[in-house]
Design a protein around this motif. Structure first.
Motif, mmCIF file in Angstrom:
data_model
loop_
_atom_site.group_PDB
_atom_site.id
_atom_site.type_symbol
_atom_site.label_atom_id
_atom_site.label_comp_id
_atom_site.label_asym_id
_atom_site.label_seq_id
_atom_site.Cartn_x
_atom_site.Cartn_y
_atom_site.Cartn_z
ATOM 1 N N THR A 122 0.584 -1.294 0.020
ATOM 2 C CA THR A 122 -0.250 -0.010 0.286
ATOM 3 C C THR A 122 0.894 1.449 -0.030
ATOM 4 O OG1 THR A 122 -0.174 0.185 2.676
ATOM 5 C CG2 THR A 122 -1.766 -1.535 1.340
ATOM 6 N N ARG A 139 1.523 2.233 -4.071
ATOM 7 C CA ARG A 139 0.568 2.149 -4.553
ATOM 8 C C ARG A 139 -0.204 3.522 -4.183
ATOM 9 N NH1 ARG A 139 -3.584 -2.445 -2.464
ATOM 10 N NH2 ARG A 139 -4.701 -0.708 -3.616
ATOM 11 N N ARG A 140 0.169 3.810 -2.535
ATOM 12 C CA ARG A 140 -0.294 4.906 -2.911
ATOM 13 C C ARG A 140 0.639 6.361 -3.220
ATOM 14 N NH1 ARG A 140 0.857 5.065 2.586
ATOM 15 N NH2 ARG A 140 -0.899 4.671 3.312
ATOM 16 N N ALA A 199 -0.808 6.248 -6.537
ATOM 17 C CA ALA A 199 -1.356 7.015 -6.980
ATOM 18 C C ALA A 199 -1.388 8.440 -6.512
ATOM 19 C CB ALA A 199 -2.680 6.216 -5.618
ATOM 20 N N ASP A 233 -2.504 -1.159 -10.901
ATOM 21 C CA ASP A 233 -2.814 -0.871 -9.468
ATOM 22 C C ASP A 233 -3.809 -0.319 -9.027
ATOM 23 O OD1 ASP A 233 -3.555 -3.860 -8.871
ATOM 24 O OD2 ASP A 233 -2.031 -4.206 -7.611
ATOM 25 N N ALA A 234 -2.244 1.117 -8.846
ATOM 26 C CA ALA A 234 -2.722 2.670 -9.362
ATOM 27 C C ALA A 234 -3.121 3.070 -10.041
ATOM 28 C CB ALA A 234 -1.050 2.548 -8.850
ATOM 29 N N ASP A 264 -6.345 2.497 -7.703
ATOM 30 C CA ASP A 264 -6.158 3.794 -6.590
ATOM 31 C C ASP A 264 -6.348 5.231 -7.354
ATOM 32 O OD1 ASP A 264 -5.984 1.018 -5.486
ATOM 33 O OD2 ASP A 264 -3.679 1.470 -5.785
ATOM 34 N N ASN A 315 -10.183 6.208 -6.584
ATOM 35 C CA ASN A 315 -11.438 5.931 -6.091
ATOM 36 C C ASN A 315 -11.169 6.400 -4.844
ATOM 37 O OD1 ASN A 315 -12.841 5.082 -3.899
ATOM 38 N ND2 ASN A 315 -12.842 2.929 -4.886
ATOM 39 N N ILE A 322 -9.827 4.579 -0.993
ATOM 40 C CA ILE A 322 -8.959 3.991 -0.841
ATOM 41 C C ILE A 322 -7.202 4.561 -0.366
ATOM 42 C CG2 ILE A 322 -6.918 1.999 -2.018
ATOM 43 C CD1 ILE A 322 -9.093 1.356 -4.247
ATOM 44 N N PHE A 323 -7.548 5.798 -0.598
ATOM 45 C CA PHE A 323 -6.459 6.595 0.520
ATOM 46 C C PHE A 323 -6.976 7.607 0.446
ATOM 47 C CE2 PHE A 323 -3.633 3.711 -2.119
ATOM 48 C CZ PHE A 323 -3.329 3.174 -1.181
#
Length: 233
Positions: free
Chosen positions: A90, A93-94, A97, A136-137, A140, A143, A146-147
């Protein structure tokens, strides 16, 4: 490849990842007036055995910025993850994103996220982690739940990514034709990583770059091209 887009974000693990072929397509795209930004997960500090990471990191960052400029890219960012031990999860990914929300691209570009380069030639864990995180990001970033901290920081959700193009894939689906001008730019872009290349091979650096770019852009149809595996959203 789709051509109805104006902004792209290229996300890879290390300085030089994009220069091993992908830069030829980037040279074509920037020449057409498209806006492309680079995001590097690391500064490549573990990539040169004879240099201490503290010395290698700023050198490789300078080489990457110079390399990007050759193909018309002026926006180059580094996330600061540790070279060689990037962890998929995560946090990564964060970070990606957040960059997608900042740059608002329609196209994401990365390199091979699969276990091998085809056959038994094993891929690196950094490439696998970053490539998967980019895929995946892309979702992400659009959305808000999600974050949510990104929204609180002023980064509004961006659900405008339409494609993720993966270069170096053993299962390519699309290609981008390139001409001699794009190939020459790709060679000069790779050659900006001279310190890395000189530590990597005893071959003359320019000869090495020309040979590699020619190899990865060759196609059965006789026209030079950069191939991608394209994921749609």
């Amino acid at each position: 490849m789709p051509d109805d887009w104006t902004r792209a974000l290229a996300v890879v693990a290390h300085p030089d990842d994009l220069e091993y072929g992908t830069a030829a397509a980037i040279a074509r795209w920037t020449g057409e007036g498209r806006e492309i930004s680079y995001l590097l997960a690391t500064r490549g500090e573990a990539g040169i055995d004879i240099l201490d990471p503290a010395e290698a990191a700023p050198l490789r960052e300078r080489e990457q910025r110079a390399s990007a400029a050759v193909v018309g890219v002026t926006s180059v960012e580094f996330l600061g993850h540790r070279d060689g031990v990037i962890e998929y999860g995560t946090v990564l990914r964060r970070d990606i994103a957040a960059a997608i929300r900042r740059h608002r691209p329609e196209l994401l570009i990365t390199i091979n996220h699969r276990d091998t380069w085809g056959g038994t030639y094993w891929n690196t864990p950094d490439h696998r982690a970053v490539g998967r995180a980019v895929l995946d990001a892309a979702a992400d970033a659009g959305n808000r739940w999600i974050f949510p901290e990104l929204t609180a920081d002023g980064l509004a959700p961006w659900n405008g990514v339409r494609w993720v193009a993966v270069s170096g894939s053993s299962s390519p689906t699309h290609s981008v034709g390139v001409d001699d001008t794009h190939l020459e730019a790709a060679v000069r872009s790779l050659l900006e990583h001279r310190t890395y290349i000189e530590a990597l091979t005893d071959q003359d650096p320019e000869e090495y770059c020309r040979d590699f770019v020619a190899q990865v852009t060759s196609s059965s149809g006789g026209r030079a091209a950069v191939s991608f595996e394209l994921f749609t959203r």
